[in-house]
Design an enzyme around this catalytic site. Structure first.
Site, PDB file in Angstrom:
ATOM      1  N   GLY A 178      13.871  21.551  86.717  1.00 22.29           N
ATOM      2  CA  GLY A 178      13.151  22.699  87.744  1.00 22.29           C
ATOM      3  C   GLY A 178      14.253  23.500  87.346  1.00 22.29           C
ATOM      4  N   GLN A 180      17.033  32.160  89.606  1.00 18.98           N
ATOM      5  CA  GLN A 180      18.237  32.044  88.552  1.00 18.98           C
ATOM      6  C   GLN A 180      18.036  32.379  87.702  1.00 18.98           C
ATOM      7  OE1 GLN A 180      16.801  27.426  90.124  1.00 18.98           O
ATOM      8  NE2 GLN A 180      18.425  27.146  89.592  1.00 18.98           N
ATOM      9  N   CYS A 232      22.364  21.597  91.299  1.00 19.21           N
ATOM     10  CA  CYS A 232      21.558  22.582  90.925  1.00 19.21           C
ATOM     11  C   CYS A 232      22.214  23.221  89.607  1.00 19.21           C
ATOM     12  CB  CYS A 232      21.584  23.926  92.084  1.00 19.21           C
ATOM     13  SG  CYS A 232      20.541  25.055  91.885  1.00 19.21           S
ATOM     14  N   LEU A 233      21.109  24.428  88.911  1.00 18.32           N
ATOM     15  CA  LEU A 233      21.963  24.912  87.640  1.00 18.32           C
ATOM     16  C   LEU A 233      22.614  25.788  87.792  1.00 18.32           C
ATOM     17  CD1 LEU A 233      19.056  24.293  85.127  1.00 18.32           C
ATOM     18  CD2 LEU A 233      21.005  22.680  85.235  1.00 18.32           C
ATOM     19  N   HIS A 284      12.989  21.865  96.316  1.00 19.35           N
ATOM     20  CA  HIS A 284      14.651  22.741  96.089  1.00 19.35           C
ATOM     21  C   HIS A 284      13.581  24.243  95.725  1.00 19.35           C
ATOM     22  CE1 HIS A 284      18.437  22.334  93.827  1.00 19.35           C
ATOM     23  NE2 HIS A 284      17.755  23.529  93.173  1.00 19.35           N
ATOM     24  N   GLU A 285      12.892  24.204  94.372  1.00 19.60           N
ATOM     25  CA  GLU A 285      13.098  25.424  93.750  1.00 19.60           C
ATOM     26  C   GLU A 285      12.581  26.253  95.013  1.00 19.60           C
ATOM     27  OE1 GLU A 285      13.787  25.370  91.138  1.00 19.60           O
ATOM     28  OE2 GLU A 285      14.456  23.329  90.978  1.00 19.60           O
ATOM     29  N   HIS A 325      14.461  28.060  96.808  1.00 19.15           N
ATOM     30  CA  HIS A 325      15.349  28.933  95.632  1.00 19.15           C
ATOM     31  C   HIS A 325      14.602  30.491  95.562  1.00 19.15           C
ATOM     32  CE1 HIS A 325      18.999  27.467  93.374  1.00 19.15           C
ATOM     33  NE2 HIS A 325      17.754  26.201  92.811  1.00 19.15           N
TER      34      HIS A 325
HETATM   35 ZN    ZN Z   1      18.434  24.780  92.410  1.00 16.81          ZN
END
Ligand code: ZN
Length: 175
Positions: A50, A55, A96-97, A138-139, A142
């Site tokens: 995701g 991000q 997390c990226l 999670h997203e 963000h």
């Molecule tokens: Zn993340």
């Protein structure tokens, strides 16, 4: 087109955009579609499941997911809202990226229902459990400026302290 989507890159903690509350997308334009396509590219290049618009440096309420490798499973969520969460909190290791090298057990509810708009401007509702329900949460975090750093147990906070400090100091060096 105001945004050169080919220039969009992953934004790494502690970039300020990751801490902002993102703003609603007012219209589903070609620019929004191009941004989403670029986000799928970046998600795949980095083996993510995701990716949220903050991000890639855009404070927009939009994220993309694909918890499988099948492109038919690609889904874009514009102005998403999680309308219900069910079940007891379950811990599961998340990364997390935007937080390379950091992993932590995050407790989330296992079942979620989400309402969002797709790339054709149509509203849809989905209910899922397991990994996808976790990815949504999670997203969605963000979009509200919340990172797994905020949801870690005190023990994981200690365990990841050095890695977090390294990200913070390398950002200072690059300024
Ligand atoms: Zn993340």
């Amino acid at each position: 087109m105001a945004i050169d989507v080919s220039k969009l890159q992953l934004v790494i903690y502690p970039a300020a955009v990751l801490r902002q509350r993102a703003k609603p997308v007012t219209e589903v334009t070609d620019e929004v579609r191009a941004v989403a396509a670029r986000m799928f590219e970046l998600m795949r290049e980095n083996d993510g499941v995701g990716l949220a618009a903050p991000q890639v440096g855009l404070p927009w309420r939009l994220f993309v997911t694909n918890s499988k490798q099948d492109k038919d499973e690609d889904r874009v969520y514009i102005n998403p809202r999680i309308v219900s969460l069910e079940g007891d909190l379950e811990p599961y290791e998340e990364g997390c990226l935007s937080l390379p090298e950091i992993r932590a057990d995050i407790r989330r509810q296992p079942r979620a229902t989400i309402v969002a708009t797709d790339l054709e401007g149509r509203e849809f509702t989905l209910t899922h459990d397991g990994l996808l329900a976790r990815v949504w949460q999670h997203e969605q975090d963000h979009l509200d400026g919340i990172l797994i750093l905020n949801r870690m147990t005190p023990l994981d906070r200690l365990a990841t302290r050095r890695a977090v400090k390294e990200l913070e100091s390398s950002a200072v060096m690059h300024e």
